[in-house]
Design a protein around this motif. Structure first.
Motif, mmCIF file in Angstrom:
data_model
loop_
_atom_site.group_PDB
_atom_site.id
_atom_site.type_symbol
_atom_site.label_atom_id
_atom_site.label_comp_id
_atom_site.label_asym_id
_atom_site.label_seq_id
_atom_site.Cartn_x
_atom_site.Cartn_y
_atom_site.Cartn_z
ATOM 1 N N CYS A 70 0.837 -1.213 0.000
ATOM 2 C CA CYS A 70 0.000 0.000 0.000
ATOM 3 C C CYS A 70 0.865 1.253 0.000
ATOM 4 O O CYS A 70 0.579 2.230 -0.713
ATOM 5 N N ASN A 71 1.929 1.243 0.790
ATOM 6 C CA ASN A 71 2.845 2.381 0.829
ATOM 7 C C ASN A 71 3.548 2.563 -0.515
ATOM 8 O O ASN A 71 3.693 3.683 -1.015
ATOM 9 N N ILE A 74 1.284 4.122 -3.113
ATOM 10 C CA ILE A 74 1.151 5.579 -2.974
ATOM 11 C C ILE A 74 2.310 6.274 -3.692
ATOM 12 O O ILE A 74 2.125 7.273 -4.394
ATOM 13 N N ILE A 189 -5.954 0.888 -0.504
ATOM 14 C CA ILE A 189 -5.999 1.533 0.817
ATOM 15 C C ILE A 189 -7.348 1.275 1.488
ATOM 16 O O ILE A 189 -7.407 0.934 2.680
ATOM 17 N N TYR A 212 1.956 1.256 10.105
ATOM 18 C CA TYR A 212 1.298 1.474 8.818
ATOM 19 C C TYR A 212 2.225 2.027 7.740
ATOM 20 O O TYR A 212 1.806 2.196 6.589
ATOM 21 N N TYR A 216 2.326 6.060 3.903
ATOM 22 C CA TYR A 216 0.879 6.117 4.132
ATOM 23 C C TYR A 216 0.541 7.147 5.204
ATOM 24 O O TYR A 216 -0.360 7.978 5.032
ATOM 25 N N ASN A 220 -1.429 10.646 4.810
ATOM 26 C CA ASN A 220 -2.648 10.854 5.604
ATOM 27 C C ASN A 220 -2.596 12.207 6.299
ATOM 28 O O ASN A 220 -3.571 12.966 6.309
#
Length: 695
Positions: A70-71, A74, A189, A212, A216, A220
């Protein structure tokens, strides 16, 4: 030998050609592979930097593969915009470099404070410049500047030399590809949030960043700011809350109206609460004694190791910082241009004059602007103080604050509210054994950590002596005083709950002292954002919607209370002000920098060869600078009533002012212009000489 070297050289050339051909093929036809690989590698490097370990970075990848992806996705999203560029390699390098610089910054910050790098830190750059010399040596600062210049130079060269794609860019196709990458990223995400592998809400910021991933969490903090509109928010709901809280819609009559002082002690906590650490003597005997004799308890604060103003925000406003985005500093976002209910505004309704005192620069965290939006009348800072004693790390000694607290108390005949912000306990803490530490530490194997503990014990011991002397002075004061003392957060030692007797790094301690007998308060552990209501509630003061709400709902379950407080906070800061009749009732004050205004009374040139000029007045400090006709002069501070400059060209009609400033960019205040009249001065001197001759 020559033949062997030739073979090696030919082999290297051959491999270089193969690699170049592979890169050219990938760069022009299979660019997505390069993008994915870059995103994965950059993310891995960032996590290794955050953990300061190659192995721990790999472990994060293996133990949390979905979170790691996920990171990386991004990062891939940010890289994908370069699909519209012909110099894609430059674009890839530029964006990757930005991410790596953010990762390096995060690693540096984590080595000096407990909280990681957030988007809000960009707003603190002006404050960072003021204290950078307390964390880094001049050589380190120079090396960082050189490194940044080298990076910029490298990027410029790369922009010129970087290869372009050798085909026509198909923009419609590439735009669709970018949209798909965005969709995949957002979908990943959302799936992670839905499966609880990642979270939109952060508890302990440092832990969340490790759980996390930096990319990310940083993203955020960039997007998730302010208080999100509650689902239940409406004018009808807010009016119900307000009506229920105060059906009579009027101020209660106060039981008593004492002077009220809040003393926020920088990074202050009782080291006796550290497990496994033995001290040669108790560093905080006065504070411990006061906690036994007066109402006290643990104070739950919103930050660890840094971010003083977030504790200030909660204490002053009664608003829970958890309602805001992760790592946000409302002092640097919302309160820059918005007034807000505060304890200062609430006490003004009971006739109080409101002061703030801080033995550091006025511009730190933008307090010189924010405090006007929080209702303070005066703000006395180091620029208006005469402080000549500092810690080895360059922070002002707190014992000087006693003088300025007493001056504020005596400045009016009516009641005063004073919010005092200490600074002596501020990090960083030296790891060297260069000092003769008065308190020795045992039970710590790491010599660097041991020295940090010994330095901290030394400084908190001096802060404790300041507390003892301050309470003695206040005990003799002929007006009633309540003094609320607490630590703003734990020091930046990288402590965990397991290291502490109380088991919580988000807890400091507070005590409510008074110079009169009172039974208004009891011992309890309390949230920082409820502290105002505890103090005002004990005095039966119900002014302010948030203060009154907390007093009225203090017995409710936490969830119900939080829902109402969030709706009310949103309404007052971001909503339609239903609670206050549709408009913000708080007007920014004309904040006076310094309890006493700096003034110029006379200017006397000596008419010597050097051109020496003496400037006389009141309340000068070492931060006072003389300006003549709007041009800054080299100023020598002589005493609170005298400044000296060298200005041979002083003539009739020249306008002179004294500025209080901590840098050329930060002028805090200035006196009214003083017009020099040499003829009048000479006449006065002649008259005085004649009178003296007659005598």
């Amino acid at each position: 030998m020559i033949k062997k070297l030739k073979i090696i050289r030919d082999g290297i050339k051959s491999k270089y050609k193969v690699a170049r051909a592979f890169f050219k093929e990938t760069y022009n036809k299979h660019i997505i592979y390069l993008y994915v690989t870059t995103a994965l590698v950059v993310n891995l490097i960032i996590e290794m930097l955050a953990r300061r370990s190659f192995i721990k970075g790999i472990y994060f990848l293996i133990s949390s593969p979905y979170v790691f992806i996920c990171n990386a996705v991004i990062i891939l999203i940010t890289l994908s915009v370069t699909l519209l560029m012909r110099r894609r390699f430059f674009g890839l390098t530029l964006i990757s470099t930005i991410w790596l610089i953010c990762g390096i910054t995060n690693a540096i910050l984590l080595s000096n404070r407990v909280t990681p790098f957030t988007a809000t830190d960009f707003m603190l750059i002006d404050s960072a410049f003021g204290v950078i010399n307390k964390y880094f040596s001049p050589i380190q600062i120079v090396l960082v500047v050189i490194a940044l210049l080298a990076v910029v130079a490298g990027l410029v060269v790369l922009f010129i030399k970087a290869p372009k794609v050798n085909h026509k860019i198909k923009y419609p196709r590439n735009i669709i590809a970018i949209i798909l990458i965005f969709g995949i990223g957002l979908g990943s995400i959302n799936l992670g949030v839905g499966s609880k592998l990642i979270s939109l809400k952060f508890g302990e910021l440092r832990v969340s960043y490790f759980d996390y991933g930096f990319v990310y969490c940083f993203s955020n903090s960039l997007i998730n700011t302010g208080i999100q509109k509650p689902n239940s928010y409406s004018g009808e709901n807010i009016k119900k809350i307000v009506k229920k809280d105060n059906e009579k819609d009027k101020l209660n009559k106060a039981k008593k109206k004492p002077n009220i002082i809040f003393l926020q002690l920088e990074s202050f906590f009782d080291m006796n609460n550290l497990k496994g650490v033995k001290l040669s003597k108790n560093p905080v005997p006065n504070f411990e004694r006061l906690m036994k004799e007066y109402p006290s308890g643990y104070l739950n604060v919103p930050i660890v190791g840094a971010g003083t103003v977030n504790t200030e925000f909660e204490v002053m406003t009664g608003i829970n910082l958890d309602f805001f985005g992760p790592g946000e500093y409302p002092f640097k976002t919302k309160l820059v241009d918005t007034t807000c209910e505060s304890i200062a505004y609430n006490l003004k309704e009971y006739g109080y004059t409101c002061h703030a005192i801080h033995d550091n620069t006025a511009t730190f965290y933008g307090r010189n602007k924010v405090f006007a939006n929080l209702g303070y009348d005066t703000f006395t800072t180091i620029e208006n103080m005469n402080i000549d004693e500092f810690t080895p790390m360059g922070w002002a000694k707190d014992h000087f604050l006693t003088k300025y607290i007493m001056q504020a108390l005596k400045s009016t005949k009516k009641q005063d509210y004073i919010y005092t912000i200490s600074v002596q306990g501020h990090g960083s803490y030296p790891t060297s054994g260069d000092y003769d530490y008065p308190i020795k530490v045992k039970g710590v194997d790491d010599e660097g950590v041991k020295n940090q503990y010994q330095y901290y014990a030394w400084q908190t011991n001096e802060m404790d002596k300041f507390i003892g002397k301050l309470t003695k002075r206040l005990k003799k004061f002929d007006e009633d005083v309540i003094l609320v003392m607490y630590g703003d957060h734990l020091p930046s030692f990288g402590l965990s709950g397991e290291d502490l007797v109380n088991g919580d790094v988000y807890q400091t301690q507070y005590v409510i002292w008074s110079n009169f007998k009172n039974d208004y308060y009891t011992n309890e552990d309390i949230e920082a954002y409820r502290l105002e209501s505890k103090i005002l509630g004990g005095l039966n003061m119900n002014s302010g919607k948030i203060n009154n709400y907390t007093q009225t709902h203090k017995g409710e379950d936490q969830k119900t209370y939080d829902e109402g407080l969030k709706s009310l906070s949103y309404d007052l800061l971001y909503g339609d002000n239903y609670a206050t009749g549709g408009q913000n009732p708080y007007k920014a004050t004309d904040l006076q920098l310094g309890l006493n205004k700096v003034t110029v009374s006379s200017v006397t040139p000596l008419y010597d060869e050097a051109g020496t000029v003496y400037v006389y007045g009141k309340h000068f400090t070492s931060y006072s600078k003389v300006y003549i006709n709007d041009e800054k002069q080299k100023t020598v501070y002589v005493d609170p009533n005298t400044l000296m400059i060298v200005y041979p060209d002083l003539k009739n009609g020249d306008e002179l002012s004294v500025y209080q400033q901590n840098s050329d960019e930060h002028v805090l205040s200035k006196t009214d212009p003083y017009t020099f009249n040499g003829d009048e001065l000479q006449a006065n001197m002649t008259t005085k000489a004649k009178k003296n001759k007659k005598k």
